[in-house]
Scaffold this motif. Structure first.
Motif, PDB file in Angstrom:
ATOM      1  N   THR A 121      13.036  -0.690 -20.109  1.00  0.00           N
ATOM      2  CA  THR A 121      11.359  -1.758 -20.065  1.00  0.00           C
ATOM      3  C   THR A 121      10.454  -1.938 -19.879  1.00  0.00           C
ATOM      4  N   LEU A 122      10.436  -1.299 -18.186  1.00  0.00           N
ATOM      5  CA  LEU A 122       8.907  -1.340 -17.376  1.00  0.00           C
ATOM      6  C   LEU A 122       7.579  -0.343 -18.167  1.00  0.00           C
ATOM      7  N   GLU A 123       8.408   0.701 -18.963  1.00  0.00           N
ATOM      8  CA  GLU A 123       7.847   1.699 -19.566  1.00  0.00           C
ATOM      9  C   GLU A 123       7.894   1.108 -20.879  1.00  0.00           C
ATOM     10  N   SER A 124       7.905   0.744 -21.811  1.00  0.00           N
ATOM     11  CA  SER A 124       7.887   0.109 -23.230  1.00  0.00           C
ATOM     12  C   SER A 124       6.330  -1.341 -22.610  1.00  0.00           C
ATOM     13  N   LYS A 125       6.861  -1.678 -21.755  1.00  0.00           N
ATOM     14  CA  LYS A 125       5.535  -2.655 -21.162  1.00  0.00           C
ATOM     15  C   LYS A 125       3.744  -2.124 -21.289  1.00  0.00           C
ATOM     16  N   ILE A 126       4.499  -0.919 -19.886  1.00  0.00           N
ATOM     17  CA  ILE A 126       3.851   0.100 -19.843  1.00  0.00           C
ATOM     18  C   ILE A 126       2.771   0.213 -20.953  1.00  0.00           C
ATOM     19  N   ALA A 127       3.334   0.952 -22.142  1.00  0.00           N
ATOM     20  CA  ALA A 127       2.683   1.359 -22.643  1.00  0.00           C
ATOM     21  C   ALA A 127       2.136   0.294 -23.807  1.00  0.00           C
ATOM     22  N   TYR A 128       2.478  -0.947 -23.692  1.00  0.00           N
ATOM     23  CA  TYR A 128       1.287  -2.160 -24.716  1.00  0.00           C
ATOM     24  C   TYR A 128       0.408  -2.117 -24.126  1.00  0.00           C
ATOM     25  N   ALA A 129       0.447  -2.313 -22.595  1.00  0.00           N
ATOM     26  CA  ALA A 129      -0.351  -2.467 -21.550  1.00  0.00           C
ATOM     27  C   ALA A 129      -1.412  -1.518 -21.630  1.00  0.00           C
ATOM     28  N   ARG A 130      -1.207  -0.147 -21.526  1.00  0.00           N
ATOM     29  CA  ARG A 130      -1.632   0.472 -22.099  1.00  0.00           C
ATOM     30  C   ARG A 130      -2.839   0.079 -23.396  1.00  0.00           C
ATOM     31  N   ASN A 145       0.149   9.400 -14.631  1.00  0.00           N
ATOM     32  CA  ASN A 145       0.763  10.464 -15.179  1.00  0.00           C
ATOM     33  C   ASN A 145       1.122  11.650 -14.737  1.00  0.00           C
ATOM     34  N   GLN A 146       0.894  11.784 -13.356  1.00  0.00           N
ATOM     35  CA  GLN A 146       1.994  12.745 -12.252  1.00  0.00           C
ATOM     36  C   GLN A 146       3.128  12.066 -12.647  1.00  0.00           C
ATOM     37  N   LEU A 147       3.169  11.284 -12.214  1.00  0.00           N
ATOM     38  CA  LEU A 147       4.257  10.212 -11.823  1.00  0.00           C
ATOM     39  C   LEU A 147       5.395  10.033 -13.086  1.00  0.00           C
ATOM     40  N   THR A 148       4.514   9.758 -14.251  1.00  0.00           N
ATOM     41  CA  THR A 148       5.736   9.426 -15.459  1.00  0.00           C
ATOM     42  C   THR A 148       5.836  11.193 -15.209  1.00  0.00           C
ATOM     43  N   ARG A 149       5.175  12.284 -15.722  1.00  0.00           N
ATOM     44  CA  ARG A 149       6.326  13.070 -15.797  1.00  0.00           C
ATOM     45  C   ARG A 149       7.120  13.581 -14.785  1.00  0.00           C
ATOM     46  N   ALA A 150       7.304  13.389 -13.023  1.00  0.00           N
ATOM     47  CA  ALA A 150       8.467  13.455 -12.740  1.00  0.00           C
ATOM     48  C   ALA A 150       9.423  12.772 -12.911  1.00  0.00           C
ATOM     49  N   ASP A 192      -1.607  -2.478 -14.245  1.00  0.00           N
ATOM     50  CA  ASP A 192      -1.180  -2.300 -12.405  1.00  0.00           C
ATOM     51  C   ASP A 192      -0.006  -2.683 -12.460  1.00  0.00           C
ATOM     52  N   VAL A 193      -0.141  -4.774 -12.869  1.00  0.00           N
ATOM     53  CA  VAL A 193       1.149  -5.285 -12.376  1.00  0.00           C
ATOM     54  C   VAL A 193       2.389  -4.227 -13.437  1.00  0.00           C
ATOM     55  N   GLN A 194       1.683  -3.864 -14.054  1.00  0.00           N
ATOM     56  CA  GLN A 194       3.403  -3.208 -14.883  1.00  0.00           C
ATOM     57  C   GLN A 194       3.490  -1.818 -13.670  1.00  0.00           C
ATOM     58  N   LEU A 195       2.412  -1.409 -14.390  1.00  0.00           N
ATOM     59  CA  LEU A 195       2.711   0.327 -13.331  1.00  0.00           C
ATOM     60  C   LEU A 195       4.099  -0.273 -11.302  1.00  0.00           C
ATOM     61  N   LYS A 196       2.717  -1.363 -10.540  1.00  0.00           N
ATOM     62  CA  LYS A 196       3.586  -1.909  -9.734  1.00  0.00           C
ATOM     63  C   LYS A 196       5.080  -2.240  -9.260  1.00  0.00           C
ATOM     64  N   GLN A 197       5.571  -3.016 -10.620  1.00  0.00           N
ATOM     65  CA  GLN A 197       6.523  -3.432 -11.188  1.00  0.00           C
ATOM     66  C   GLN A 197       7.732  -1.209 -10.766  1.00  0.00           C
ATOM     67  N   ARG A 198       6.754  -0.367 -11.272  1.00  0.00           N
ATOM     68  CA  ARG A 198       7.368   1.031 -11.608  1.00  0.00           C
ATOM     69  C   ARG A 198       7.332   1.004 -10.493  1.00  0.00           C
ATOM     70  N   SER A 199       6.901   1.680  -9.610  1.00  0.00           N
ATOM     71  CA  SER A 199       6.819   2.012  -9.006  1.00  0.00           C
ATOM     72  C   SER A 199       7.352   1.394  -7.448  1.00  0.00           C
ATOM     73  N   ASP A 200       7.610   0.418  -7.741  1.00  0.00           N
ATOM     74  CA  ASP A 200       9.424  -0.880  -6.460  1.00  0.00           C
ATOM     75  C   ASP A 200      10.175  -0.191  -7.123  1.00  0.00           C
ATOM     76  N   LEU A 201      10.951   0.013  -8.704  1.00  0.00           N
ATOM     77  CA  LEU A 201      11.361   0.617  -8.868  1.00  0.00           C
ATOM     78  C   LEU A 201      12.621   1.794  -7.890  1.00  0.00           C
ATOM     79  N   ILE A 202      10.970   2.344  -8.341  1.00  0.00           N
ATOM     80  CA  ILE A 202      11.704   3.739  -7.860  1.00  0.00           C
ATOM     81  C   ILE A 202      12.272   4.614  -7.085  1.00  0.00           C
ATOM     82  N   PRO A 203      12.309   3.614  -5.974  1.00  0.00           N
ATOM     83  CA  PRO A 203      13.181   4.144  -4.535  1.00  0.00           C
ATOM     84  C   PRO A 203      14.443   4.303  -4.722  1.00  0.00           C
TER      85      PRO A 203
END
Length: 188
Positions: A131-140, A97-102, A42-53
Motif C-alpha cells: 500500500t505504501l509503495e502505491s502511495k509513494i508511486a502516486y506521490a512521485r 532508490n537504494q532502499l527500494t532495491r534492497a 517524504d511522509v510516505q517514505l517516512k512511513q515506509r522507513s518506519d515499517l522496515i524494522p
C-alpha cells in the motif's frame, strides 16, 4: 496629443508591472507546489522507513541466514535516515532508490520461505508495504508533474526573465536509477 502619449506609456508600464507580478506569483506558486509534492513523498517514505524494522525482524526469524539481504536493507534504511537529516534532496532520492532495491531483494528472498509466506504478521507487513509503495508511486508522479510545470515556466519566454531576475532554479525530478529497473538477483 501629449496626454494621450503619456497615457499610453503609463498604460504600457502598468501592464508590464502587472504581468511581472503575475509571472512572479505564478512561479512562487509552482515552487511551493514542488515543495508540497516533495513533502507528500517524504511522509510516505517516512512511513515506509518506519515499517522496515518490523519487516526485517519478521524475515530474520525465518530466514536469519540471509544476513546479506537483511544487512542491505538495514544499511539502506540507515542511509535514508542520514540523508533525510542532511536535507539534500538529490542525496535523499539516491538513498531511497537504494532502499527500494534492497526491499525488492528482501521480498524476493522471502518468497523462498513458504512458512514465512504463511505468517500472518509478515503478510500484514507486506500488505502495508505494498500500500505504501502505491502511495509513494502516486506521490512521485504528482511531484514530477509539478516539477515539469515549474521547470517549464522557468524556461519559457517571457516568464524566464522573471525567473532569472529572482533566481528561480530548476527543480530536480524524482527519478529511478538504472539499477532499480533491473530485476533483483537472489542467490541461495
Amino acid at each position: 496629443m501629449v496626454a494621450i502619449i503619456i497615457g499610453v506609456i503609463v498604460l504600457i508600464i502598468v501592464g508590464a508591472v502587472a504581468w511581472a507580478i503575475g509571472a512572479y506569483n505564478g512561479l512562487v506558486t509552482l515552487r511551493n507546489r514542488v515543495k508540497n509534492g516533495w513533502a507528500q513523498i517524504d511522509v510516505q517514505l517516512k512511513q515506509r522507513s518506519d515499517l522496515i524494522p518490523n519487516l526485517v525482524e519478521t524475515v530474520k526469524g525465518y530466514a536469519g541466514h540471509e544476513s546479506e539481504v537483511l544487512t542491505q536493507v538495514t544499511a539502506a534504511r540507515a542511509g535514508v535516515v542520514q540523508s533525510a537529516a542532511n536535507g539534500d534532496v538529490a542525496q535523499r532520492m539516491a538513498a531511497e532508490n537504494q532502499l527500494t532495491r534492497a526491499l525488492f531483494n528482501l521480498q524476493a528472498t522471502a518468497e523462498a520461505y513458504p512458512q514465512l509466506q504463511a505468517n500472518q504478521n509478515f503478510m500484514d507487513l507486506q500488505a502495508q508495504l505494498k500500500t505504501l509503495e502505491s502511495k509513494i508511486a502516486y506521490a512521485r508522479q504528482f511531484y514530477n508533474d509539478v516539477v515539469l510545470k515549474y521547470n517549464t515556466q522557468t524556461e519559457v519566454f517571457p516568464s524566464n526573465i522573471i525567473a532569472g531576475m529572482f533566481h528561480f532554479e530548476q527543480a530536480q525530478y524524482f527519478q529511478v536509477d538504472d539499477t532499480a529497473r533491473e530485476a533483483p538477483q537472489v542467490h541461495f
